[in-house]
Design a protein around this motif. Structure first.
Motif, mmCIF file in Angstrom:
data_model
loop_
_atom_site.group_PDB
_atom_site.id
_atom_site.type_symbol
_atom_site.label_atom_id
_atom_site.label_comp_id
_atom_site.label_asym_id
_atom_site.label_seq_id
_atom_site.Cartn_x
_atom_site.Cartn_y
_atom_site.Cartn_z
ATOM 1 N N ALA A 93 -13.309 -11.431 0.714
ATOM 2 C CA ALA A 93 -12.858 -10.195 0.073
ATOM 3 C C ALA A 93 -13.983 -9.680 -0.820
ATOM 4 C CB ALA A 93 -11.586 -10.446 -0.735
ATOM 5 N N GLN A 125 -6.433 -5.726 -6.470
ATOM 6 C CA GLN A 125 -6.702 -6.402 -5.202
ATOM 7 C C GLN A 125 -6.771 -7.921 -5.381
ATOM 8 O OE1 GLN A 125 -10.565 -5.607 -3.455
ATOM 9 N NE2 GLN A 125 -9.953 -6.495 -1.500
ATOM 10 N N TYR A 166 -4.230 -10.906 -4.004
ATOM 11 C CA TYR A 166 -4.628 -12.017 -3.141
ATOM 12 C C TYR A 166 -4.352 -13.356 -3.810
ATOM 13 C CZ TYR A 166 -6.941 -8.443 -0.317
ATOM 14 O OH TYR A 166 -7.216 -7.336 0.453
ATOM 15 N N LEU A 171 -1.814 -16.176 -2.375
ATOM 16 C CA LEU A 171 -2.679 -17.255 -1.902
ATOM 17 C C LEU A 171 -1.923 -18.340 -1.148
ATOM 18 C CD1 LEU A 171 -5.688 -17.902 -1.931
ATOM 19 C CD2 LEU A 171 -5.319 -19.213 -4.011
ATOM 20 N N LEU A 219 -1.543 -17.322 2.433
ATOM 21 C CA LEU A 219 -2.830 -17.347 3.135
ATOM 22 C C LEU A 219 -3.272 -18.780 3.395
ATOM 23 C CD1 LEU A 219 -4.568 -14.470 1.156
ATOM 24 C CD2 LEU A 219 -3.443 -14.327 3.379
ATOM 25 N N VAL A 258 -9.815 -18.393 0.773
ATOM 26 C CA VAL A 258 -10.119 -17.019 0.372
ATOM 27 C C VAL A 258 -11.232 -17.059 -0.662
ATOM 28 C CG1 VAL A 258 -9.211 -14.906 -0.667
ATOM 29 C CG2 VAL A 258 -7.704 -16.349 0.734
ATOM 30 N N VAL A 314 -12.816 -6.420 3.549
ATOM 31 C CA VAL A 314 -12.247 -7.743 3.786
ATOM 32 C C VAL A 314 -12.587 -8.134 5.213
ATOM 33 C CG1 VAL A 314 -10.151 -9.133 3.861
ATOM 34 C CG2 VAL A 314 -10.366 -7.305 2.172
ATOM 35 N N ALA A 332 -2.057 -8.759 0.932
ATOM 36 C CA ALA A 332 -2.086 -10.143 1.402
ATOM 37 C C ALA A 332 -1.197 -10.336 2.625
ATOM 38 C CB ALA A 332 -1.681 -11.079 0.274
ATOM 39 N N LEU A 337 -3.214 -9.614 5.670
ATOM 40 C CA LEU A 337 -4.152 -10.704 5.918
ATOM 41 C C LEU A 337 -3.434 -11.894 6.531
ATOM 42 C CD1 LEU A 337 -6.296 -10.558 2.652
ATOM 43 C CD2 LEU A 337 -6.601 -9.287 4.782
#
Length: 160
Positions: A44, A57, A61, A65, A68, A75, A124, A148, A151
């Motif tokens: 990112a 942002q 994220y 997290l 992700l 990340v 990203v 997120a 992603l």
């Protein structure tokens, strides 16, 4: 100058200094792309610590997290500021991912996102465990970013 990677390209290795907030300690070390081989990686890129959109942002994220990471991904946030700025930003916002310093914008240039005045375009990139570019989102102006959830959906495609 290297060409910007296209979907399916293997991304060239790089090393950047960075830090990660763990409890009260901000651990500083070098981060190398090749050390992430074998698992997906979200890069990112953001123009600056403690700016309104960048803060939204990175907080988004950090808050997302777990989703992700459950997709197997790591990340990294990357911007031109130094580690002292990153440490303050991480502590102030309780950011849970490593923040890397691309002070000379060498890595941003290799991704084709260096920009006059702002330093770099907000972008990203999602890399596969083999280091290939799976997905990218690059903004022209930098006022938006993919959430997120987007992603996580892209990461899910890697395991489907």
């Amino acid at each position: 100058m290297a060409h910007a990677p296209k979907i399916g390209d293997t991304v060239r290795d790089f090393r950047l200094p960075g830090g990660h907030l763990d409890g009260e300690t901000f651990h500083r070390r070098d981060y190398t792309l090749s050390e992430q081989r074998g698992k997906p990686l979200v890069l990112a890129f953001y123009p600056g610590d403690d700016t309104p959109v960048c803060t939204a942002q990175l907080c988004s994220y950090s808050d997302g997290l777990d989703a992700l990471q459950s997709a197997g991904a790591t990340v990294w946030g990357i911007s031109p500021q130094g580690l002292d700025s990153h440490e303050h930003f991480a502590r102030d916002r309780n950011l849970r991912m490593p923040l890397l310093s691309d002070h000379g914008r060498r890595v941003a240039k290799s991704f084709g996102i260096a920009a006059p005045l702002i330093g770099l375009r907000r972008a990203v990139f999602i890399l596969t465990g083999a280091g290939r570019l799976h997905w990218k989102h690059v903004t022209a102006v930098g006022a938006t970013y993919p959430p997120a959830t987007i992603l996580a959906a892209q990461l899910a495609e890697l395991t489907a």
